[in-house]
Design a protein around this motif. Structure first.
Motif, PDB file in Angstrom:
ATOM      1  N   HIS A   1       5.010  52.916   0.071  1.00 38.11           N
ATOM      2  CA  HIS A   1       5.089  53.910   0.674  1.00 38.11           C
ATOM      3  C   HIS A   1       5.764  54.958  -0.255  1.00 38.11           C
ATOM      4  O   HIS A   1       5.253  54.767  -1.754  1.00 38.11           O
ATOM      5  CB  HIS A   1       6.674  53.809   1.458  1.00 38.11           C
ATOM      6  CG  HIS A   1       7.788  53.757   1.017  1.00 38.11           C
ATOM      7  ND1 HIS A   1       8.161  53.729  -0.822  1.00 38.11           N
ATOM      8  CD2 HIS A   1       8.870  54.091   1.321  1.00 38.11           C
ATOM      9  CE1 HIS A   1       9.206  54.123  -1.084  1.00 38.11           C
ATOM     10  NE2 HIS A   1      10.170  53.891  -0.032  1.00 38.11           N
TER      11      HIS A   1
ATOM     12  N   PRO B   1      11.542  60.346   0.301  1.00 34.34           N
ATOM     13  CA  PRO B   1      12.414  60.465   2.168  1.00 34.34           C
ATOM     14  C   PRO B   1      11.825  62.160   1.946  1.00 34.34           C
ATOM     15  O   PRO B   1      12.321  62.805   0.720  1.00 34.34           O
ATOM     16  CB  PRO B   1      13.558  60.393   1.084  1.00 34.34           C
ATOM     17  CG  PRO B   1      14.242  59.306   0.337  1.00 34.34           C
ATOM     18  CD  PRO B   1      12.385  59.622  -0.201  1.00 34.34           C
TER      19      PRO B   1
ATOM     20  N   CYS C   1      11.329  51.494  -2.120  1.00 35.90           N
ATOM     21  CA  CYS C   1      11.424  52.119  -1.613  1.00 35.90           C
ATOM     22  C   CYS C   1      10.890  51.634   0.261  1.00 35.90           C
ATOM     23  O   CYS C   1      11.102  52.757   1.032  1.00 35.90           O
ATOM     24  CB  CYS C   1       9.917  52.237  -1.634  1.00 35.90           C
ATOM     25  SG  CYS C   1       9.766  53.350  -4.318  1.00 35.90           S
TER      26      CYS C   1
ATOM     27  N   CYS D   1      12.719  52.902   3.304  1.00 30.01           N
ATOM     28  CA  CYS D   1      12.289  54.563   3.886  1.00 30.01           C
ATOM     29  C   CYS D   1      10.995  54.396   4.506  1.00 30.01           C
ATOM     30  O   CYS D   1      10.725  54.871   5.416  1.00 30.01           O
ATOM     31  CB  CYS D   1      13.369  55.296   3.030  1.00 30.01           C
ATOM     32  SG  CYS D   1      15.075  55.802   2.915  1.00 30.01           S
ATOM     33  N   HIS D   2      10.545  53.987   3.083  1.00 31.04           N
ATOM     34  CA  HIS D   2       8.876  54.752   3.464  1.00 31.04           C
ATOM     35  C   HIS D   2       7.945  53.572   4.172  1.00 31.04           C
ATOM     36  O   HIS D   2       6.711  53.901   4.065  1.00 31.04           O
ATOM     37  CB  HIS D   2       8.611  55.147   1.982  1.00 31.04           C
ATOM     38  CG  HIS D   2       8.791  56.239   1.443  1.00 31.04           C
ATOM     39  ND1 HIS D   2       8.747  57.516   2.068  1.00 31.04           N
ATOM     40  CD2 HIS D   2       9.810  56.343   0.728  1.00 31.04           C
ATOM     41  CE1 HIS D   2       9.587  58.654   1.139  1.00 31.04           C
ATOM     42  NE2 HIS D   2      10.282  57.516   0.549  1.00 31.04           N
ATOM     43  N   GLY D   3       8.495  52.415   4.732  1.00 29.44           N
ATOM     44  CA  GLY D   3       8.110  51.603   5.349  1.00 29.44           C
ATOM     45  C   GLY D   3       7.297  51.059   4.528  1.00 29.44           C
ATOM     46  O   GLY D   3       6.475  50.842   3.097  1.00 29.44           O
TER      47      GLY D   3
ATOM     48  N   ARG E   1       3.795  52.629   4.665  1.00 33.43           N
ATOM     49  CA  ARG E   1       2.475  52.957   5.636  1.00 33.43           C
ATOM     50  C   ARG E   1       4.365  53.994   6.716  1.00 33.43           C
ATOM     51  O   ARG E   1       4.815  52.953   7.821  1.00 33.43           O
ATOM     52  CB  ARG E   1       2.412  51.909   6.701  1.00 33.43           C
ATOM     53  CG  ARG E   1       1.345  51.655   6.139  1.00 33.43           C
ATOM     54  CD  ARG E   1       0.612  50.760   6.568  1.00 33.43           C
ATOM     55  NE  ARG E   1      -0.638  49.970   5.830  1.00 33.43           N
ATOM     56  CZ  ARG E   1      -1.461  49.188   5.638  1.00 33.43           C
ATOM     57  NH1 ARG E   1      -0.799  47.767   6.539  1.00 33.43           N
ATOM     58  NH2 ARG E   1      -2.580  48.627   4.914  1.00 33.43           N
ATOM     59  N   SER E   2       5.237  54.952   6.182  1.00 34.79           N
ATOM     60  CA  SER E   2       6.068  55.358   6.763  1.00 34.79           C
ATOM     61  C   SER E   2       5.853  55.543   8.862  1.00 34.79           C
ATOM     62  O   SER E   2       4.901  56.044   8.759  1.00 34.79           O
ATOM     63  CB  SER E   2       6.940  56.324   6.537  1.00 34.79           C
ATOM     64  OG  SER E   2       7.704  56.747   7.598  1.00 34.79           O
ATOM     65  N   THR E   3       6.695  54.883   9.224  1.00 37.91           N
ATOM     66  CA  THR E   3       6.408  55.140  11.101  1.00 37.91           C
ATOM     67  C   THR E   3       7.946  56.057  11.261  1.00 37.91           C
ATOM     68  O   THR E   3       8.043  56.186  12.545  1.00 37.91           O
ATOM     69  CB  THR E   3       6.956  53.880  11.561  1.00 37.91           C
ATOM     70  OG1 THR E   3       7.728  53.352  11.525  1.00 37.91           O
ATOM     71  CG2 THR E   3       5.812  53.152  11.716  1.00 37.91           C
ATOM     72  N   HIS E   4       8.571  56.603  10.370  1.00 40.69           N
ATOM     73  CA  HIS E   4       9.428  57.822  10.510  1.00 40.69           C
ATOM     74  C   HIS E   4       9.085  59.135  10.551  1.00 40.69           C
ATOM     75  O   HIS E   4       8.837  58.932   8.929  1.00 40.69           O
ATOM     76  CB  HIS E   4      11.183  57.241  10.132  1.00 40.69           C
ATOM     77  CG  HIS E   4      12.247  57.768  10.687  1.00 40.69           C
ATOM     78  ND1 HIS E   4      12.691  58.992  10.485  1.00 40.69           N
ATOM     79  CD2 HIS E   4      13.336  56.773  10.585  1.00 40.69           C
ATOM     80  CE1 HIS E   4      14.274  59.442  10.651  1.00 40.69           C
ATOM     81  NE2 HIS E   4      14.118  57.792  11.266  1.00 40.69           N
TER      82      HIS E   4
ATOM     83  N   TYR F   1      10.880  60.716   6.564  1.00 37.21           N
ATOM     84  CA  TYR F   1      10.455  59.998   5.419  1.00 37.21           C
ATOM     85  C   TYR F   1       8.809  59.794   5.793  1.00 37.21           C
ATOM     86  O   TYR F   1       8.007  59.514   6.266  1.00 37.21           O
ATOM     87  CB  TYR F   1      10.646  58.694   5.451  1.00 37.21           C
ATOM     88  CG  TYR F   1      11.815  58.137   5.842  1.00 37.21           C
ATOM     89  CD1 TYR F   1      13.118  59.150   5.059  1.00 37.21           C
ATOM     90  CD2 TYR F   1      12.474  57.795   6.471  1.00 37.21           C
ATOM     91  CE1 TYR F   1      14.256  59.229   5.161  1.00 37.21           C
ATOM     92  CE2 TYR F   1      13.851  57.424   7.088  1.00 37.21           C
ATOM     93  CZ  TYR F   1      14.805  58.163   6.489  1.00 37.21           C
ATOM     94  OH  TYR F   1      16.168  57.981   6.293  1.00 37.21           O
TER      95      TYR F   1
ATOM     96  N   ALA G   1       4.644  59.085   4.475  1.00 41.83           N
ATOM     97  CA  ALA G   1       3.777  57.896   4.539  1.00 41.83           C
ATOM     98  C   ALA G   1       3.698  57.941   3.223  1.00 41.83           C
ATOM     99  O   ALA G   1       3.109  59.689   2.589  1.00 41.83           O
ATOM    100  CB  ALA G   1       3.103  57.446   5.186  1.00 41.83           C
TER     101      ALA G   1
END
Length: 233
Positions: free
Chosen positions: A7, A10, A67, A70-72, A76-79, A82, A84
């Motif tokens: 990831h 933020p 990391c 927050c970043h998955g 691969r962030s799904t939020h 934050y 990707a």
């Protein structure tokens, strides 16, 4: 050892966000700093880079774990708040992590967390994180509003007016894949991209003179269209 990678960093939120929304970051900061402190302490002969590169260093792998909160996993962030990090360009990642460490990026809601985390990263760890995330496979883009995306596509490919805003493809590539210092935008959450475009209009992101100039000429509506389009890629 993970076979893939995790990831980026933020996103920015409102400085006046309710305390309940900010509390999880502050609660997790102490634990994250402790883990990274251990990683920094562990630097030494045992962390000699392997043929696979700096991303395989134990200290880098521990940082990847931090990391991911927050970043998955694998970046691969799904939020929506934050970004990707998977597939992000190496050069851009290194610059941004060093900017956080030097407190040159100052988006209000990420100061406490990203400044604290990055302060414990060595240049070697930063390079290893950049290697790791650049090698990850990003999630596919998401289409949510075809009409808005079509408007954003026109700006992305053709710019605005008589070169008032240049085509985004000139730096970010025809598929928003990024190139060197120009970041990958494809698949990034629209909310995050929109906030970053707004941040370029302020002193909160000191670097990026080209983007500062481009962002100043964009309306909020145009920014939202661009953000929707790159998320769909």
């Amino acid at each position: 050892m993970r076979s893939e990678t995790a990831h980026p960093l933020p996103a920015t939120a409102n400085d006046h966000a309710p305390a309940a929304r900010r509390r999880p970051h502050r609660a997790g900061l102490a634990a994250a700093l402790s883990l990274l402190a251990c990683a920094a302490w562990a630097q030494g002969p045992a962390n000699t880079p392997s043929p696979a590169g700096k991303s395989e260093l134990p200290a880098v792998q521990r940082a990847v774990h931090v990391c991911a909160s927050c970043h998955g996993d694998f970046g691969r962030s799904t939020h929506k708040l934050y970004p990707a990090l998977a597939g992000q360009t190496r050069e851009y990642m290194i610059r941004q992590m060093k900017d956080f460490r030097d407190q040159a990026r100052a988006e209000t809601d990420i100061q406490a967390y990203m400044w604290g985390i990055s302060a414990l990263l060595t240049d070697e760890q930063i390079e290893g994180l950049a290697d790791y995330y650049a090698a990850q496979t990003p999630l596919p883009g998401k289409s949510r509003n075809a009409k808005l995306e079509a408007e954003g596509k026109q700006i992305f490919e053709q710019g605005v007016g008589d070169h008032t805003v240049r085509a985004c493809t000139s730096c970010h590539g025809s598929n928003a894949q990024g190139d060197g210092a120009a970041p990958r935008l494809a698949g990034l959450h629209a909310e995050y991209v929109f906030r970053q475009l707004q941040a370029f209009k302020t002193p909160l992101r000191r670097h990026g003179n080209v983007m500062k100039s481009e962002a100043m000429a964009l309306s909020d509506a145009q920014m939202k269209a661009l953000a929707a389009y790159v998320m769909s890629k």
